[in-house]
Design an enzyme around this catalytic site. Structure first.
Site, PDB file in Angstrom:
ATOM      1  N   HIS A 136      52.703  64.141   1.341  1.00 57.75           N
ATOM      2  CA  HIS A 136      51.803  63.835   0.229  1.00 57.75           C
ATOM      3  C   HIS A 136      51.071  65.086  -0.228  1.00 57.75           C
ATOM      4  O   HIS A 136      50.943  65.352  -1.424  1.00 57.75           O
ATOM      5  CB  HIS A 136      50.746  62.793   0.644  1.00 57.75           C
ATOM      6  CG  HIS A 136      51.279  61.451   0.958  1.00 57.75           C
ATOM      7  ND1 HIS A 136      51.069  60.840   2.175  1.00 57.75           N
ATOM      8  CD2 HIS A 136      51.994  60.570   0.221  1.00 57.75           C
ATOM      9  CE1 HIS A 136      51.621  59.642   2.168  1.00 57.75           C
ATOM     10  NE2 HIS A 136      52.204  59.455   0.999  1.00 57.75           N
ATOM     11  N   LYS A 166      50.428  44.560   0.725  1.00 54.77           N
ATOM     12  CA  LYS A 166      50.731  45.353   1.915  1.00 54.77           C
ATOM     13  C   LYS A 166      49.696  45.066   2.992  1.00 54.77           C
ATOM     14  O   LYS A 166      48.601  44.605   2.704  1.00 54.77           O
ATOM     15  CB  LYS A 166      50.723  46.854   1.585  1.00 54.77           C
ATOM     16  CG  LYS A 166      51.897  47.296   0.749  1.00 54.77           C
ATOM     17  CD  LYS A 166      51.944  48.802   0.644  1.00 54.77           C
ATOM     18  CE  LYS A 166      53.189  49.255  -0.063  1.00 54.77           C
ATOM     19  NZ  LYS A 166      53.279  50.723  -0.123  1.00 54.77           N
ATOM     20  N   ARG A 193      61.410  61.718  -2.517  1.00 54.54           N
ATOM     21  CA  ARG A 193      62.078  62.306  -1.359  1.00 54.54           C
ATOM     22  C   ARG A 193      63.582  62.227  -1.478  1.00 54.54           C
ATOM     23  O   ARG A 193      64.298  63.100  -1.039  1.00 54.54           O
ATOM     24  CB  ARG A 193      61.658  61.569  -0.075  1.00 54.54           C
ATOM     25  CG  ARG A 193      60.218  61.766   0.309  1.00 54.54           C
ATOM     26  CD  ARG A 193      59.854  60.835   1.425  1.00 54.54           C
ATOM     27  NE  ARG A 193      60.025  59.453   0.926  1.00 54.54           N
ATOM     28  CZ  ARG A 193      59.570  58.379   1.512  1.00 54.54           C
ATOM     29  NH1 ARG A 193      58.948  58.474   2.655  1.00 54.54           N
ATOM     30  NH2 ARG A 193      59.743  57.196   0.997  1.00 54.54           N
ATOM     31  N   SER A 238      54.859  57.641   5.550  1.00 56.32           N
ATOM     32  CA  SER A 238      53.710  57.127   6.301  1.00 56.32           C
ATOM     33  C   SER A 238      54.153  56.117   7.349  1.00 56.32           C
ATOM     34  O   SER A 238      53.620  56.077   8.457  1.00 56.32           O
ATOM     35  CB  SER A 238      52.692  56.484   5.351  1.00 56.32           C
ATOM     36  OG  SER A 238      52.133  57.443   4.497  1.00 56.32           O
TER      37      SER A 238
END
Length: 166
Positions: A19, A43, A92, A130
């Protein structure tokens, strides 16, 4: 010339060097970046919004052109409230692009004035998420090279606390 400002949204649960890589490189394009921590009810984050904001503030304290904030609801509403028209997002892999393209497309549909700037993460962090950091930390794996020190300490404290109550 007006200041170029971007909003960098995410859950940041927790913030990683990946990040921060996107943030630092984003600051070469934008004059100021607002990191916007999403409070996503769908979430189940490990850290509260307040904890995530605090970790981000510590990780970016040396960067004058960064503001850390949080929001609920639609990103387009937050961006409009902040009078910003650029959203910064990190990628990514191809799989990230597909998901991010859907989000950028719906945001564009909801507010045609919003543009999304995609930035590829450095190869060094292309594997990093994460979720992977949390899993490694949960099983006592070293995350020292993956997250800033305050985040590493917070992960250790969170998982040590969980183990002591078992």
């Amino acid at each position: 010339m007006s200041e170029r400002i971007a909003v960098y949204p995410g859950s940041f649960d927790p913030v990683t060097y990946g990040h921060l890589d996107i943030l630092k490189r984003g600051l070469t394009v934008f004059d100021h970046v607002i990191i916007a921590v999403l409070n996503n009810s769908s979430k189940h984050p490990l850290f509260t919004v307040e904890e995530r904001v605090d970790m981000l503030k510590k990780a970016t304290a040396h960067l004058d052109s960064v503001t850390v904030d949080s929001f609920e609801g639609l990103l387009v509403d937050y961006v409009q409230k902040k009078k910003v028209s650029i959203v910064l997002r990190g990628l990514r892999a191809i799989s990230d692009f597909e998901y991010e393209l859907q989000i950028a497309s719906i945001n564009k549909h909801l507010n045609p004035k919003i543009e999304t700037c995609f930035m590829m993460t450095s190869n060094r962090y292309s594997f990093l998420s994460s979720s992977m950091v949390k899993e490694a930390a949960m099983y006592h794996g070293s995350v020292h090279e993956l997250v800033p020190d305050p985040v590493e300490r917070a992960l250790k404290a969170k998982f040590d606390r969980g183990r002591s109550s078992i």
